[in-house]
Design an enzyme around this catalytic site. Structure first.
Site, PDB file in Angstrom:
ATOM      1  N   GLY A 274       0.836  -1.211   0.000  1.00 37.36           N
ATOM      2  CA  GLY A 274       0.000   0.000   0.000  1.00 37.36           C
ATOM      3  C   GLY A 274       0.861   1.248   0.000  1.00 37.36           C
ATOM      4  O   GLY A 274       1.874   1.296   0.681  1.00 37.36           O
TER       5      GLY A 274
ATOM      6  N   ARG B  73       0.951  -4.979  -5.732  1.00 37.75           N
ATOM      7  CA  ARG B  73       1.060  -6.254  -5.029  1.00 37.75           C
ATOM      8  C   ARG B  73       1.342  -7.263  -6.129  1.00 37.75           C
ATOM      9  O   ARG B  73       0.742  -7.204  -7.198  1.00 37.75           O
ATOM     10  CB  ARG B  73      -0.230  -6.566  -4.277  1.00 37.75           C
ATOM     11  CG  ARG B  73      -0.481  -5.521  -3.180  1.00 37.75           C
ATOM     12  CD  ARG B  73      -1.382  -6.002  -2.079  1.00 37.75           C
ATOM     13  NE  ARG B  73      -1.135  -5.229  -0.875  1.00 37.75           N
ATOM     14  CZ  ARG B  73      -1.725  -4.070  -0.582  1.00 37.75           C
ATOM     15  NH1 ARG B  73      -2.591  -3.547  -1.407  1.00 37.75           N
ATOM     16  NH2 ARG B  73      -1.439  -3.437   0.537  1.00 37.75           N
TER      17      ARG B  73
ATOM     18  N   ASP C  17       5.236  -4.928   5.910  1.00 41.90           N
ATOM     19  CA  ASP C  17       5.863  -6.192   6.320  1.00 41.90           C
ATOM     20  C   ASP C  17       5.857  -7.252   5.224  1.00 41.90           C
ATOM     21  O   ASP C  17       6.806  -8.022   5.080  1.00 41.90           O
ATOM     22  CB  ASP C  17       5.247  -6.723   7.622  1.00 41.90           C
ATOM     23  CG  ASP C  17       3.732  -6.872   7.546  1.00 41.90           C
ATOM     24  OD1 ASP C  17       3.123  -6.360   6.590  1.00 41.90           O
ATOM     25  OD2 ASP C  17       3.170  -7.510   8.446  1.00 41.90           O
TER      26      ASP C  17
ATOM     27  N   THR D 204       4.119   2.613   5.534  1.00 45.47           N
ATOM     28  CA  THR D 204       2.724   2.168   5.590  1.00 45.47           C
ATOM     29  C   THR D 204       1.978   3.055   6.578  1.00 45.47           C
ATOM     30  O   THR D 204       2.546   3.438   7.603  1.00 45.47           O
ATOM     31  CB  THR D 204       2.613   0.673   6.004  1.00 45.47           C
ATOM     32  OG1 THR D 204       1.255   0.389   6.301  1.00 45.47           O
ATOM     33  CG2 THR D 204       3.454   0.323   7.210  1.00 45.47           C
TER      34      THR D 204
ATOM     35  N   ASP E 285      -0.326   2.219   8.473  1.00 46.25           N
ATOM     36  CA  ASP E 285      -0.868   1.458   9.614  1.00 46.25           C
ATOM     37  C   ASP E 285      -0.025   1.491  10.891  1.00 46.25           C
ATOM     38  O   ASP E 285      -0.504   1.123  11.950  1.00 46.25           O
ATOM     39  CB  ASP E 285      -1.069  -0.009   9.221  1.00 46.25           C
ATOM     40  CG  ASP E 285      -2.168  -0.167   8.185  1.00 46.25           C
ATOM     41  OD1 ASP E 285      -3.093   0.652   8.203  1.00 46.25           O
ATOM     42  OD2 ASP E 285      -2.081  -1.082   7.352  1.00 46.25           O
TER      43      ASP E 285
ATOM     44  N   ASP F 270       2.208  -0.572  11.804  1.00 41.79           N
ATOM     45  CA  ASP F 270       2.084  -1.925  12.360  1.00 41.79           C
ATOM     46  C   ASP F 270       3.347  -2.758  12.161  1.00 41.79           C
ATOM     47  O   ASP F 270       3.292  -3.984  12.215  1.00 41.79           O
ATOM     48  CB  ASP F 270       0.882  -2.639  11.700  1.00 41.79           C
ATOM     49  CG  ASP F 270       1.050  -2.785  10.194  1.00 41.79           C
ATOM     50  OD1 ASP F 270       1.958  -2.165   9.629  1.00 41.79           O
ATOM     51  OD2 ASP F 270       0.259  -3.527   9.582  1.00 41.79           O
TER      52      ASP F 270
ATOM     53  N   ARG G  21      -7.286  -3.010   9.257  1.00 42.05           N
ATOM     54  CA  ARG G  21      -7.960  -4.313   9.242  1.00 42.05           C
ATOM     55  C   ARG G  21      -7.543  -5.168  10.434  1.00 42.05           C
ATOM     56  O   ARG G  21      -8.354  -5.802  11.066  1.00 42.05           O
ATOM     57  CB  ARG G  21      -7.640  -5.071   7.946  1.00 42.05           C
ATOM     58  CG  ARG G  21      -8.433  -4.577   6.754  1.00 42.05           C
ATOM     59  CD  ARG G  21      -8.316  -5.545   5.605  1.00 42.05           C
ATOM     60  NE  ARG G  21      -6.958  -5.651   5.131  1.00 42.05           N
ATOM     61  CZ  ARG G  21      -6.429  -4.900   4.178  1.00 42.05           C
ATOM     62  NH1 ARG G  21      -7.171  -3.986   3.600  1.00 42.05           N
ATOM     63  NH2 ARG G  21      -5.179  -5.051   3.795  1.00 42.05           N
TER      64      ARG G  21
HETATM   65  P1  ATP Z   1       0.820  -2.807   3.420  1.00 42.45           P
HETATM   66  O1  ATP Z   1       1.042  -3.206   4.851  1.00 42.45           O
HETATM   67  O2  ATP Z   1       0.775  -1.342   3.232  1.00 42.45           O
HETATM   68  O3  ATP Z   1      -0.308  -3.549   2.761  1.00 42.45           O
HETATM   69  P2  ATP Z   1       2.783  -4.715   2.527  1.00 42.45           P
HETATM   70  O4  ATP Z   1       4.178  -4.535   2.077  1.00 42.45           O
HETATM   71  O5  ATP Z   1       2.581  -5.477   3.798  1.00 42.45           O
HETATM   72  O6  ATP Z   1       2.142  -3.276   2.592  1.00 42.45           O
HETATM   73  P3  ATP Z   1       1.734  -6.938   0.975  1.00 42.45           P
HETATM   74  O7  ATP Z   1       0.659  -6.922  -0.062  1.00 42.45           O
HETATM   75  O8  ATP Z   1       1.551  -7.780   2.177  1.00 42.45           O
HETATM   76  O9  ATP Z   1       1.937  -5.396   1.349  1.00 42.45           O
HETATM   77  O10 ATP Z   1       3.119  -7.381   0.286  1.00 42.45           O
HETATM   78  C1  ATP Z   1       3.584  -6.741  -0.896  1.00 42.45           C
HETATM   79  C2  ATP Z   1       4.164  -7.752  -1.833  1.00 42.45           C
HETATM   80  O11 ATP Z   1       5.321  -8.387  -1.234  1.00 42.45           O
HETATM   81  C3  ATP Z   1       3.267  -8.922  -2.189  1.00 42.45           C
HETATM   82  O12 ATP Z   1       2.344  -8.590  -3.207  1.00 42.45           O
HETATM   83  C4  ATP Z   1       4.273  -9.960  -2.693  1.00 42.45           C
HETATM   84  O13 ATP Z   1       4.652  -9.683  -4.020  1.00 42.45           O
HETATM   85  C5  ATP Z   1       5.480  -9.689  -1.784  1.00 42.45           C
HETATM   86  N1  ATP Z   1       5.520 -10.698  -0.715  1.00 42.45           N
HETATM   87  C6  ATP Z   1       4.820 -10.728   0.429  1.00 42.45           C
HETATM   88  N2  ATP Z   1       5.100 -11.819   1.171  1.00 42.45           N
HETATM   89  C7  ATP Z   1       6.002 -12.537   0.462  1.00 42.45           C
HETATM   90  C8  ATP Z   1       6.685 -13.775   0.657  1.00 42.45           C
HETATM   91  N3  ATP Z   1       6.498 -14.509   1.762  1.00 42.45           N
HETATM   92  N4  ATP Z   1       7.536 -14.196  -0.305  1.00 42.45           N
HETATM   93  C9  ATP Z   1       7.731 -13.460  -1.418  1.00 42.45           C
HETATM   94  N5  ATP Z   1       7.122 -12.279  -1.662  1.00 42.45           N
HETATM   95  C10 ATP Z   1       6.275 -11.814  -0.755  1.00 42.45           C
END
Ligand code: ATP
Length: 320
Positions: free
Chosen positions: A11, A72, A103, A126, A128, A130, A172
């Site tokens: 995000g 994503r 994360d 982010t 959040d 978090d 969430r």
């Molecule tokens: P936000 O908290 O703002 O949603 P985020 O970084 O946690 O941000 P995610 O959608 O959870 O957002 O992760 C972003 C991208 O990271 C995923 O779409 C995926 O491509 C990659 N990713 C997440 N987990 C893994 C994993 N275990 N192995 C490989 N790639 C991953």
């Protein structure tokens, strides 16, 4: 280290641009080249990337969103997808990677680094707030100020019409935005996913306020605690009060970053480059006791990041 790459993922959050600027300028200051990767891990896999210079990041410090765009990526979850991304590491001569995101993005970066030995550093971006291992994430301060502005405006109309307003905010799994904005906005009740709540208690508070002549009430709800519409309906059924619901939605992600977020983004972005220059890998630039530090990504991801329940208790006391 001669050439590093940079992407934003997950995000978007206000301040990501200020962070991109800091990474690019700090790296160039130290004589390195920077490759910007568009659309997160998707662009990494597709080779949608190219050199950035001092002017690529001019005039962006005050802008929300991310000039590199974010995504994503389902493909990056697969070994085949990551292998394609590694082809681009070789093709562009990338020796280190900075990932600005949440994360999930750090999990992806960590897996990639283990598989292919590329040094990676994460920067927490982010709204959040978090992410374990850092006291603050880029975008949180702006987001809570955006919510606060909305609460203040809604309070004006709530007072004029003597109504109960329910404001649903993002979160969430985490109630940080609801908690901070609800406390700062003087909400009657704050509903967060981390704490069970009871409609009887919420309604008793409203009725107590009504009996002592309170003209309006504001309840802040994190989306993960309950839907705002549902809360509004339940309260109306129990009290007979006219309840109005506002769902703030993606409004909370946008806007010009606050001074605090620009400062945080600049400090963490610069630190990420320092960590790569020092030969570190699988680290996250974070804030601990007000100081910018390097934190082990895997350790941080194994911890949980609880909301500050002391704030929750305080909000309960102050809105008695
Ligand atoms: P936000 O908290 O703002 O949603 P985020 O970084 O946690 O941000 P995610 O959608 O959870 O957002 O992760 C972003 C991208 O990271 C995923 O779409 C995926 O491509 C990659 N990713 C997440 N987990 C893994 C994993 N275990 N192995 C490989 N790639 C991953």
């Amino acid at each position: 280290m001669q050439r590093i790459a940079l992407l934003t993922s997950g995000g978007d959050s206000p301040g990501m641009n200020a962070c991109i600027r800091a990474v690019v300028r700090k790296a160039i200051y130290h004589g390195m080249e920077v490759i910007g990767i568009n659309r997160g891990f998707n662009g990494f896999i597709e080779g949608d990337m190219g050199p950035m210079n001092l002017s690529s990041v001019a005039d962006i410090i005050h802008r929300g969103g991310t000039i590199l765009h974010t995504a994503r990526s389902e493909q990056f979850l697969t070994p085949e997808g990551r292998a394609k991304a590694y082809e681009n590491v070789k093709r562009f001569g990338v020796q280190g990677l900075v990932v600005i995101g949440g994360d999930g993005s750090f999990r992806g970066a960590s897996v990639f680094s283990r598989e292919f030995g590329l040094p990676v550093v994460g920067v927490p971006g982010t709204i959040d707030n978090d992410i374990p291992g850092t006291e603050q994430t880029i975008g949180f301060d702006t987001a809570i100020n955006t919510v606060l502005e909305a609460i203040d405006k809604i309070r004006d109309t709530a007072t004029s019409h003597e109504r109960t307003f329910i404001i649903e905010v993002m979160g969430r799994r985490n109630g940080s935005i609801a908690l901070a904005s609800g406390l700062a906005g003087g909400a009657e009740s704050i509903l967060i996913p981390e704490q069970p709540f009871d409609y009887e208690d919420i309604c008793q508070r409203l009725l107590r306020g009504f009996r002592r002549g309170k003209a309006h009430s504001i309840i802040v709800v994190a989306e993960g605690a309950s839907g705002g519409m549902e809360v509004g309906q339940r309260i109306k059924e129990r009290t007979g009060f006219d309840t109005k619901v506002t769902i703030l939605g993606h409004l909370q992600r946008g806007g010009s970053p606050s001074a605090a977020d620009r400062l945080l983004a600049s400090r963490l972005g610069a630190k990420s480059v320092e960590l790569l220059m020092a030969g570190e890998t699988r680290k996250m630039a974070g804030v601990k006791a007000g100081q910018v530090v390097g934190v082990d990504i895997d350790e941080a991801l194994n911890e949980s990041r609880p909301v500050d329940l002391a704030l929750y208790d305080l909000a309960g006391v102050l809105s008695i």
